[in-house]
Motif scaffolding. Sequence first.
Motif, PDB file in Angstrom:
ATOM      1  N   ASN A 347      50.276  38.869  13.531  1.00 21.30           N
ATOM      2  CA  ASN A 347      50.004  40.196  14.089  1.00 21.30           C
ATOM      3  C   ASN A 347      49.432  40.129  15.508  1.00 21.30           C
ATOM      4  O   ASN A 347      48.869  41.108  16.001  1.00 21.30           O
ATOM      5  CB  ASN A 347      49.041  40.963  13.175  1.00 21.30           C
ATOM      6  N   THR A 348      49.555  39.011  16.160  1.00 23.33           N
ATOM      7  CA  THR A 348      49.063  38.850  17.526  1.00 23.33           C
ATOM      8  C   THR A 348      49.912  39.675  18.492  1.00 23.33           C
ATOM      9  O   THR A 348      51.145  39.670  18.437  1.00 23.33           O
ATOM     10  CB  THR A 348      49.112  37.368  17.940  1.00 23.33           C
ATOM     11  N   SER A 349      49.252  40.364  19.406  1.00 25.25           N
ATOM     12  CA  SER A 349      49.948  41.129  20.434  1.00 25.25           C
ATOM     13  C   SER A 349      49.497  40.644  21.815  1.00 25.25           C
ATOM     14  O   SER A 349      48.368  40.173  21.988  1.00 25.25           O
ATOM     15  CB  SER A 349      49.667  42.629  20.295  1.00 25.25           C
ATOM     16  N   ILE A 350      50.382  40.776  22.778  1.00 24.23           N
ATOM     17  CA  ILE A 350      50.100  40.394  24.165  1.00 24.23           C
ATOM     18  C   ILE A 350      50.439  41.581  25.056  1.00 24.23           C
ATOM     19  O   ILE A 350      51.539  42.135  24.974  1.00 24.23           O
ATOM     20  CB  ILE A 350      50.922  39.160  24.593  1.00 24.23           C
ATOM     21  N   GLN A 351      49.508  41.951  25.917  1.00 23.69           N
ATOM     22  CA  GLN A 351      49.721  43.063  26.848  1.00 23.69           C
ATOM     23  C   GLN A 351      49.330  42.621  28.259  1.00 23.69           C
ATOM     24  O   GLN A 351      48.187  42.228  28.499  1.00 23.69           O
ATOM     25  CB  GLN A 351      48.900  44.285  26.436  1.00 23.69           C
ATOM     26  N   ILE A 352      50.291  42.670  29.150  1.00 25.86           N
ATOM     27  CA  ILE A 352      50.035  42.412  30.575  1.00 25.86           C
ATOM     28  C   ILE A 352      50.618  43.610  31.332  1.00 25.86           C
ATOM     29  O   ILE A 352      51.735  43.555  31.871  1.00 25.86           O
ATOM     30  CB  ILE A 352      50.677  41.094  31.042  1.00 25.86           C
ATOM     31  N   PRO A 353      49.911  44.736  31.387  1.00 19.55           N
ATOM     32  CA  PRO A 353      50.460  45.925  32.052  1.00 19.55           C
ATOM     33  C   PRO A 353      50.528  45.786  33.568  1.00 19.55           C
ATOM     34  O   PRO A 353      51.330  46.452  34.224  1.00 19.55           O
ATOM     35  CB  PRO A 353      49.492  47.043  31.640  1.00 19.55           C
ATOM     36  N   VAL A 354      49.683  44.912  34.115  1.00 20.26           N
ATOM     37  CA  VAL A 354      49.653  44.770  35.578  1.00 20.26           C
ATOM     38  C   VAL A 354      49.697  43.295  35.933  1.00 20.26           C
ATOM     39  O   VAL A 354      48.902  42.491  35.420  1.00 20.26           O
ATOM     40  CB  VAL A 354      48.379  45.403  36.178  1.00 20.26           C
ATOM     41  N   PHE A 355      50.632  42.936  36.809  1.00 17.12           N
ATOM     42  CA  PHE A 355      50.707  41.601  37.377  1.00 17.12           C
ATOM     43  C   PHE A 355      51.352  41.731  38.755  1.00 17.12           C
ATOM     44  O   PHE A 355      52.537  42.076  38.858  1.00 17.12           O
ATOM     45  CB  PHE A 355      51.540  40.666  36.492  1.00 17.12           C
ATOM     46  N   SER A 356      50.569  41.519  39.811  1.00 22.74           N
ATOM     47  CA  SER A 356      51.131  41.678  41.153  1.00 22.74           C
ATOM     48  C   SER A 356      50.333  40.863  42.149  1.00 22.74           C
ATOM     49  O   SER A 356      49.144  40.592  41.960  1.00 22.74           O
ATOM     50  CB  SER A 356      51.144  43.150  41.576  1.00 22.74           C
ATOM     51  N   MET A 357      51.007  40.440  43.220  1.00 23.43           N
ATOM     52  CA  MET A 357      50.371  39.738  44.320  1.00 23.43           C
ATOM     53  C   MET A 357      51.333  39.681  45.492  1.00 23.43           C
ATOM     54  O   MET A 357      52.547  39.869  45.332  1.00 23.43           O
ATOM     55  CB  MET A 357      49.960  38.324  43.882  1.00 23.43           C
TER      56      MET A 357
END
Length: 992
Positions: A347-357
């Motif tokens: 039931n592990t979830s991963i959330q990366i809503p923002v990634f920028s550079m």
Amino acid sequence: MKKSILIGLAVFIVLLLSLIALPFIFKDKIAARIDREISNSINAQVYFDINKVSLSIFKRFPHISATMEQIGIIGNPPFQNDTLIHMDRFQVDFNLRSIIFDDFPTLTGIHVDGGSVYVKVLEDGRANYDITYPTEEEVESNFRMAVDLIEVQGVDFIYNDRELDYFMALGNVKAEGRGDFTLDVYDLPLQAEALIAEITYEGTNYLRNKNFKGETNLHVDMQQMKFAFGDGDFAINDFFFDLYGYVALPEEGIDFDLNFEGKDNTFKSILSLVPGMYTDNFGRLNTSGSMNFQGFFRGMYSETSFPSFDVGLKIVDGFFQYPDLPRPVSEVKIDMRVKNETDNLDNTSIQIPVFSMNFGSNPISGNFTLANLVSYDMEGALKGRLNLEELTSIFPIEGTTLKGLLDVDANAKGRYDSVAQIIPAINAQLFLSNAYIKNKDYPAPIEKLNVSAKIQNNTGRMNDFLVDLSQFGFDLEDESISGRLKIADFSLLNWDGAVQGTVDLGKMLAIFPMDNIIMEGKVMADLSTKGSYKDVEEGRYNRLDTRGNIALSKFYFTSNDLPQGVRIHEAQAEFSPDRINLSKFDSRVGQSPLQATGFLSNYLNFVLKENEVLKGQLSLNSSRFDVNEWMTSGEESSELEVIQLPENIDFSMTVAVAEVIYDNLNLKEVRGTLNLKEGVLSFRDAGMRALGGQITMNGAYDPRDLTAPKFDFRLNLSNLSIPLAFESFNTVKAFAPVAQHLTGNFNTNINFSGILGQDMMPVLSSLNAEGLLRVAEAAYRNSRLLETITGLTQLNETNTIQFRNVSIPIEIKNGVMDVRPFDVRLWDYQANIQGSTGFDGTINYLINMQVPAGRFGEQANTLLATISGTQANASTLIPVALNLGGTYNSPRISLAGGQSIENLLTTALRSRLSAEKENIQEQVTQQFRAAEDSIKRELQLKAEMAQDSVKKEAERKVEEVKGKAVEEAKSLLKGVLRPRPAKPDTTKKNDN
């Protein structure tokens, strides 16, 4: 007043002298107690020098301290070659009062300064730290524990658990803990630091070359087996964090309730964890931006449950710039959260809503979401452009020029379900246009480097999946290479690709240098391939179409591992769906010319599937091949090692070599057929001219058990030189030392089997052989054995014997060569010889000779004259029996029965006079055989012990090969940490 001062001063001096003398008074008592306690509690080899135990009252007054140097523990089999613990300096503190007044000493402190710990767990769960005696043998220790201080300095720690496939290497570990360890509940202020050299689990590396520091107050509750972390400071490189909560050890599983969060961190802190960033110049890095890191790990870890967790990382307005470079990486924004609110890891979830550079003036941005590890619902995107020329102004890439644009635009949404044939909808494109790479060590650049690739699946169905690498190519000094590859249908994996062009390997190595490697030559390729992995799985190779050719010219390669070098003048290979044909291969390996032709079949199945067999045929030809060149490295000899043969290759090779140089042998006209199948190498009709004659061989080499590789050969040896055979073969030296003084040739047909040692030499104690040795004509001369025989028998004979047409039946079993009785003429006497030679060089032979009485000289004539009525005369045959024992170079020779030559003559002549029927030599023979049976039994026991020793040594070497990762970690630790004086292997082994 003055008197009081003098009295006080005297008392002080007495006390001081007493304190100095106490260690010497009680040294023997303490040293003996330490030795006894080690023997009673540790079931392993402990080495230290009891005479180098030093005592002091001043190191930790009012405690008395015992110090030992170079102490360690070596495990019992199968860990007899592993040092579990080694300590450069080990100090234990005792309560002084308990030493003087109590029956049992009280241990109050432990200090370790320099050393190593190597914990090893085998695949079957056996561990080298299991060194205490079983419960039924346990002896209660008489030490009393009141430890309040533990100090560790400069210790390397390696944990190698092959059962869990977990590996950890820590270097320069320093730790200090203070507390009352005798209580059930106590607080333990703890400080520790170490280099995390490597942490790997199931083949994945998680940490490497990171510095760790930590300080906390650990609350210990031994009754509940609960360990709680109070306020503390922890750091990995420049990344600081706090850890609080507890770890408990109930009867089943491990109970966690841990919370962690970043502490006084900035964006620079997280950069210190990025590989390659944490260098000597890291402190000068210009950075800004904020970072937040926090999370928890809570719940029971067991076979059925996994703790819940929530880990979050957030970076805002990150910025870094190298001090000597003009462009930064700026506007770094990352928001990441990994969580699981249940006890099920799926039931592990991963959330990366923002990634920028921004890399210089080029922005990159993206996002990613994964709902769980069951349905794999996901959504993500990545978009950006990199100007390669700007990278060299952002990162310190010395001596390299880059140009070109890299564009990436990718997004995916959907779920992955292999059963329902569903994958996320994907639309991804990558373009590298007109790229340029130039290295300062090679002036010619790679130009016109272009890559165009896209991945598409608009419907989410696997059969609509497409990877299209429509263009790939570059130019290097007017030589170009280009290719394409298309993969369609994720379930079938249909492919269609091609590559053509020329690559100059020397130029590529100059642009991308590799240490200690020299390589040159050109590869020319024109290949196309088309097919389906589904067809490969189901064996429909006729549907696969891979064809074309590869040519190699003027190739040369050398390295530290291959200092002899390999030069391929020309090689050509042609590809078709069912085989690869090697139509030409003209080379020189080291100084040996070698030509080859042949083919490989089933190669696609072998490459694309597991447990498939590669089949083929190869013809090898050479005018001269020097094997010795491949057995040495520089000026230092390298021992031969057992060669493990692959079990998934079915190969047939025909060999024709005009001359082979091997060790001290010069072999001519070497020919034969070799078959490699299921890990066994078989020889058929292998032959060569050597040692003045011809050798023909059939048989097999079987190394499937690396600890006891087997061989089984049928040899036909024709007209071989006896002295050359003695010089060349250790088996001849061991079992036929008489050949040292023989001239002439011999013939034999012999079956020969046994096991090989790790040096690829036959283990003499394991040999079994049977055959007939035939000698047409030979001379035996200048032997100490002959001198001893003539001296004992008083026969005035020369120190040379001629042999003609002698046949000797021999059998070797369990390391003992049994020579069955055979007739031969010794000088001019008829003789019969039988006996045995052991693998250890011992000999045991009986020689029965018939010697004319007149050959014994005056003593025989005198006896003939004194014995009245005898019909004996000078030609009467006297039976002489000789026992040969000892070793060939140090023989023990005696007349059978122990009588003197005079008694032997008298007995023999009187026997004839009284017409006794008793056969003296028959009696002697029976006595010899009875004694020989006992000798053979002893030799067989020695052979079994020798083979067991060889087996253990082989297991040790095989284990060394498996432990290469450990050795690499040790090398890493040695390279990173400060050097320390090498420790001795042992100083004293205490085996009591």
